[in-house]
Design a protein around this motif. Structure first.
Motif, PDB file in Angstrom:
ATOM      1  N   UNK A 108     -21.899 -15.573 -48.927  1.00  0.00           N
ATOM      2  CA  UNK A 108     -21.198 -15.623 -47.639  1.00  0.00           C
ATOM      3  C   UNK A 108     -21.775 -16.716 -46.748  1.00  0.00           C
ATOM      4  N   UNK A 109     -23.095 -16.881 -46.737  1.00  0.00           N
ATOM      5  CA  UNK A 109     -23.700 -17.948 -45.941  1.00  0.00           C
ATOM      6  C   UNK A 109     -23.211 -19.318 -46.412  1.00  0.00           C
ATOM      7  N   UNK A 110     -23.163 -19.497 -47.719  1.00  0.00           N
ATOM      8  CA  UNK A 110     -22.711 -20.778 -48.250  1.00  0.00           C
ATOM      9  C   UNK A 110     -21.242 -21.022 -47.913  1.00  0.00           C
ATOM     10  N   UNK A 111     -20.430 -19.978 -47.937  1.00  0.00           N
ATOM     11  CA  UNK A 111     -19.029 -20.117 -47.535  1.00  0.00           C
ATOM     12  C   UNK A 111     -18.914 -20.532 -46.072  1.00  0.00           C
ATOM     13  N   UNK A 112     -19.905 -20.120 -45.261  1.00  0.00           N
ATOM     14  CA  UNK A 112     -19.911 -20.485 -43.839  1.00  0.00           C
ATOM     15  C   UNK A 112     -20.520 -21.870 -43.610  1.00  0.00           C
ATOM     16  N   UNK A 113     -20.909 -22.546 -44.678  1.00  0.00           N
ATOM     17  CA  UNK A 113     -21.429 -23.905 -44.553  1.00  0.00           C
ATOM     18  C   UNK A 113     -22.940 -24.024 -44.553  1.00  0.00           C
ATOM     19  N   UNK A 114     -23.659 -22.909 -44.720  1.00  0.00           N
ATOM     20  CA  UNK A 114     -25.123 -22.945 -44.747  1.00  0.00           C
ATOM     21  C   UNK A 114     -25.594 -23.433 -46.117  1.00  0.00           C
ATOM     22  N   UNK A 115     -26.528 -24.373 -46.112  1.00  0.00           N
ATOM     23  CA  UNK A 115     -27.135 -24.836 -47.360  1.00  0.00           C
ATOM     24  C   UNK A 115     -28.396 -24.021 -47.629  1.00  0.00           C
ATOM     25  N   UNK A 116     -28.523 -23.527 -48.835  1.00  0.00           N
ATOM     26  CA  UNK A 116     -29.656 -22.672 -49.196  1.00  0.00           C
ATOM     27  C   UNK A 116     -30.429 -23.332 -50.318  1.00  0.00           C
ATOM     28  N   UNK A 117     -31.723 -23.519 -50.070  1.00  0.00           N
ATOM     29  CA  UNK A 117     -32.609 -24.079 -51.091  1.00  0.00           C
ATOM     30  C   UNK A 117     -33.699 -23.059 -51.383  1.00  0.00           C
TER      31      UNK A 117
ATOM     32  N   UNK B 176     -33.214 -26.729 -39.618  1.00  0.00           N
ATOM     33  CA  UNK B 176     -33.852 -26.286 -40.859  1.00  0.00           C
ATOM     34  C   UNK B 176     -34.539 -24.959 -40.572  1.00  0.00           C
ATOM     35  N   UNK B 177     -34.204 -23.947 -41.340  1.00  0.00           N
ATOM     36  CA  UNK B 177     -34.825 -22.631 -41.195  1.00  0.00           C
ATOM     37  C   UNK B 177     -35.831 -22.459 -42.315  1.00  0.00           C
ATOM     38  N   UNK B 178     -37.099 -22.350 -41.959  1.00  0.00           N
ATOM     39  CA  UNK B 178     -38.147 -22.155 -42.964  1.00  0.00           C
ATOM     40  C   UNK B 178     -38.356 -20.650 -43.130  1.00  0.00           C
ATOM     41  N   UNK B 179     -37.866 -20.119 -44.246  1.00  0.00           N
ATOM     42  CA  UNK B 179     -37.967 -18.693 -44.516  1.00  0.00           C
ATOM     43  C   UNK B 179     -36.596 -18.082 -44.718  1.00  0.00           C
ATOM     44  N   UNK B 180     -36.451 -17.308 -45.791  1.00  0.00           N
ATOM     45  CA  UNK B 180     -35.170 -16.684 -46.099  1.00  0.00           C
ATOM     46  C   UNK B 180     -35.250 -15.174 -46.125  1.00  0.00           C
ATOM     47  N   UNK B 181     -36.101 -14.620 -45.242  1.00  0.00           N
ATOM     48  CA  UNK B 181     -36.156 -13.171 -45.097  1.00  0.00           C
ATOM     49  C   UNK B 181     -35.155 -12.704 -44.067  1.00  0.00           C
ATOM     50  N   UNK B 182     -35.453 -11.565 -43.446  1.00  0.00           N
ATOM     51  CA  UNK B 182     -34.519 -10.956 -42.500  1.00  0.00           C
ATOM     52  C   UNK B 182     -34.236 -11.889 -41.330  1.00  0.00           C
ATOM     53  N   UNK B 183     -35.295 -12.367 -40.668  1.00  0.00           N
ATOM     54  CA  UNK B 183     -35.106 -13.220 -39.484  1.00  0.00           C
ATOM     55  C   UNK B 183     -34.389 -14.508 -39.855  1.00  0.00           C
ATOM     56  N   UNK B 184     -34.799 -15.128 -40.964  1.00  0.00           N
ATOM     57  CA  UNK B 184     -34.183 -16.375 -41.375  1.00  0.00           C
ATOM     58  C   UNK B 184     -32.709 -16.231 -41.675  1.00  0.00           C
ATOM     59  N   UNK B 185     -32.333 -15.168 -42.387  1.00  0.00           N
ATOM     60  CA  UNK B 185     -30.930 -14.975 -42.756  1.00  0.00           C
ATOM     61  C   UNK B 185     -30.076 -14.601 -41.542  1.00  0.00           C
ATOM     62  N   UNK B 186     -30.597 -13.724 -40.672  1.00  0.00           N
ATOM     63  CA  UNK B 186     -29.829 -13.381 -39.479  1.00  0.00           C
ATOM     64  C   UNK B 186     -29.649 -14.596 -38.583  1.00  0.00           C
ATOM     65  N   UNK B 187     -30.713 -15.363 -38.372  1.00  0.00           N
ATOM     66  CA  UNK B 187     -30.621 -16.537 -37.502  1.00  0.00           C
ATOM     67  C   UNK B 187     -29.680 -17.578 -38.090  1.00  0.00           C
ATOM     68  N   UNK B 188     -29.724 -17.778 -39.406  1.00  0.00           N
ATOM     69  CA  UNK B 188     -28.803 -18.711 -40.045  1.00  0.00           C
ATOM     70  C   UNK B 188     -27.361 -18.286 -39.813  1.00  0.00           C
ATOM     71  N   UNK B 189     -27.124 -16.983 -39.785  1.00  0.00           N
ATOM     72  CA  UNK B 189     -25.780 -16.455 -39.571  1.00  0.00           C
ATOM     73  C   UNK B 189     -25.260 -16.840 -38.196  1.00  0.00           C
ATOM     74  N   UNK B 190     -26.072 -16.576 -37.139  1.00  0.00           N
ATOM     75  CA  UNK B 190     -25.531 -16.877 -35.807  1.00  0.00           C
ATOM     76  C   UNK B 190     -25.587 -18.362 -35.470  1.00  0.00           C
ATOM     77  N   UNK B 191     -26.600 -19.076 -35.950  1.00  0.00           N
ATOM     78  CA  UNK B 191     -26.665 -20.511 -35.652  1.00  0.00           C
ATOM     79  C   UNK B 191     -25.493 -21.261 -36.275  1.00  0.00           C
ATOM     80  N   UNK B 192     -25.173 -20.945 -37.518  1.00  0.00           N
ATOM     81  CA  UNK B 192     -24.046 -21.625 -38.159  1.00  0.00           C
ATOM     82  C   UNK B 192     -22.737 -21.259 -37.477  1.00  0.00           C
ATOM     83  N   UNK B 193     -22.595 -20.012 -37.046  1.00  0.00           N
ATOM     84  CA  UNK B 193     -21.368 -19.587 -36.369  1.00  0.00           C
ATOM     85  C   UNK B 193     -21.219 -20.241 -35.005  1.00  0.00           C
ATOM     86  N   UNK B 194     -22.345 -20.568 -34.366  1.00  0.00           N
ATOM     87  CA  UNK B 194     -22.303 -21.226 -33.061  1.00  0.00           C
ATOM     88  C   UNK B 194     -22.157 -22.744 -33.175  1.00  0.00           C
TER      89      UNK B 194
END
Length: 492
Positions: free
Chosen positions: A229-238, A183-201
């Motif tokens: 694009x995040x949702x296409x990669x399987x990330x859930x966004x609330x 669970x990533x708390x925060x959807x700013x720069x760090x949150x979105x970048x981290x969601x990108x690499x965590x989901x890809x890994x």
């Protein structure tokens, strides 16, 4: 004089507290080409947050994802899978396996000494250093003291969150094991970048964003394209998500980048979310709490962990004598490494000019970029590259705003770059002055577009003149021509 020999003296011309890239630049520019001396005080690694825990490791993690994304979008390219172990190994090489000996060697080669320890202001041009063995020594500056103490990750006041020992950005960039559910708390720069690499890994990622959209300080289409694009990669966004409490019965001391205990239950808007790790990406705390500001009359800033106000020469306000400076994140102007380094260059030049009694009439000795031309790239997939003001910010500032937008996918070069290119560009224009005050580009590999926009903003180039800057064909820079063509003709 090297790191060990620095113990032989207690006086330098310039003392810099904080040896990240910002502190290094300030020291270098303050003494280069002169006989002046400088010393860096650092409690952790010389090279700072950017080199080991932020910019460099995060971009090392994201680059393979960009390459894979491009490969997937190009028919005829084979070999399209990530090797997580290889990515982490390369990340470690990029950050020198957290060995700062090369940074110390650079500093010594530039004539800059290094003292390991925690620095605190003790008075006018005086710094108290607590060294790793607990020894306290007092050192003095003949000319200047520079504060470059940055920021640290903020942990929101959510019941149970701090006790659960969540990951912060340092854990995410230096991950040694990939959590199954995050669970990533925060959807700013760090949150979105981290969601990108965590989901890809391989992580199953849920982003919990309190605001109505991701990347709330950018143009709205940045959220739309990045979220899609995040949702296409399987990330859930609330979005509009309220984290009410966090529970983790079993907590351990596994260390940075390792899972900090057993499963976690995050209660969000009354619903329970079960994950294996929580990453907090909810802002930063200014590094002003324990640097001795009370000893120079700025105790209230320390009490509130507030940023340090500075003037255009980066001199700290309300401290007489023009000897104390604050650069980088700690002054709150722009929490970006490249802006901190820019400030450090201005600051170093100012220190040198004052030391030599030279006039400072030139714009070289003023911080102009922070008030009008701050560039930033968010290395998500797609990238977000922006400079200056968004339309919303320009309207709030009272600018007579005109905007133009264009579909980046309609540029000939993007069809060469990849199939089904998705992106958008927008210019924010001061209609009365006919100059650019902001620009945003969203799309794959748009990072290289933003510097041209930065030059146009800081140079206040009239857009009628900018029409004569001819883009090479076929490059994505053709977007400039299309944007300018999209403007309604000006009536003279």
């Amino acid at each position: 004089m090297n790191e060990l020999q620095a113990q032989d003296t207690d006086t330098w011309d310039v003392i810099v507290i904080g040896a990240g890239p910002v502190g290094e630049n300030a020291a270098q520019y303050a003494i280069q080409g002169s006989g002046r001396t400088a010393v860096l005080i650092e409690a952790e690694l010389v090279g700072g947050e950017c080199s080991y825990w932020a910019c460099m490791p995060s971009k090392a993690l994201l680059r393979p994802i960009e390459v894979l994304s491009a490969a997937h979008a190009l028919p005829g390219v084979l070999g399209t899978r990530l090797d997580p172990a290889g990515i982490l190994k390369r990340r470690d090489a990029v950050i020198g396996n957290r060995d700062d000996s090369g940074q110390v060697e650079w500093a010594n080669g530039a004539g800059i000494d290094v003292i390991r320890g925690r620095g605190r202001l003790a008075g006018v041009r005086t710094v108290e250093v607590t060294e790793p063995d607990g020894t306290v020594r007092v050192i003095e500056a003949r000319q200047a003291v520079v504060l470059a103490t940055g920021t640290t990750a903020a942990i929101p006041n959510v019941p149970g969150l701090a006790a659960a020992r969540p990951w912060i950005s340092r854990d995410a960039t230096n991950l040694a094991e990939v959590p199954r559910r995050v669970a990533v708390i925060g959807g700013g720069v760090v949150g979105c970048e981290a969601a990108t690499w965590l989901s890809s890994l391989g992580s199953s990622v849920t982003v919990l964003q309190q605001a109505p959209r991701l990347l709330p300080r950018t143009e709205a289409f940045a959220h739309e394209l990045v979220a899609k694009r995040l949702e296409e990669a399987g990330v859930r966004i609330r979005t509009n998500a309220k984290v009410e409490r966090v529970e983790r019965p079993s907590v351990n001391e596994a260390g940075v980048g390792r899972i900090h205990g057993g499963p976690v239950t995050v209660t969000v808007d009354g619903e329970e979310l079960a994950v294996d790790e929580v990453l907090v990406a909810a802002g930063r705390v200014f590094g002003t709490g324990d640097i001795g500001l009370e000893n120079v009359g700025l105790g209230k800033l320390a009490e509130n962990h507030a940023p340090i106000p500075v003037d255009e020469q980066l001199t700290v306000r309300d401290v007489p004598g023009d000897w104390l400076y604050a650069v980088g994140d700690v002054n709150g102007l722009a929490l970006l490494t490249h802006m901190g380094k820019y400030q450090a260059r201005v600051c170093g030049d100012v220190i040198a000019a004052r030391a030599e009694g030279r006039p400072m009439d030139s714009v070289r000795y003023r911080d102009l970029a922070d008030s009008r031309a701050v560039p930033q790239v968010i290395f998500t997939d797609p990238q977000v590259a922006a400079v200056g003001m968004s339309e919303r910010e320009a309207l709030a500032a009272g600018v007579d705003v005109e905007t133009v937008e264009y579909d980046l996918g309609a540029i000939a070069a993007t069809s060469i770059q990849r199939q089904d290119y998705r992106g958008r560009a927008k210019l924010v224009i001061d209609r009365e002055a006919d100059t650019l005050v902001g620009a945003t580009f969203v799309g794959p590999e748009v990072a290289e577009l933003v510097h041209a926009a930065t030059v146009a903003v800081i140079g206040q180039v009239p857009l009628e003149l900018l029409r004569h800057a001819v883009p090479s064909y076929p490059t994505v820079s053709e977007i400039w021509l299309r944007l300018l063509e999209s403007r309604e003709p000006r009536v003279s």
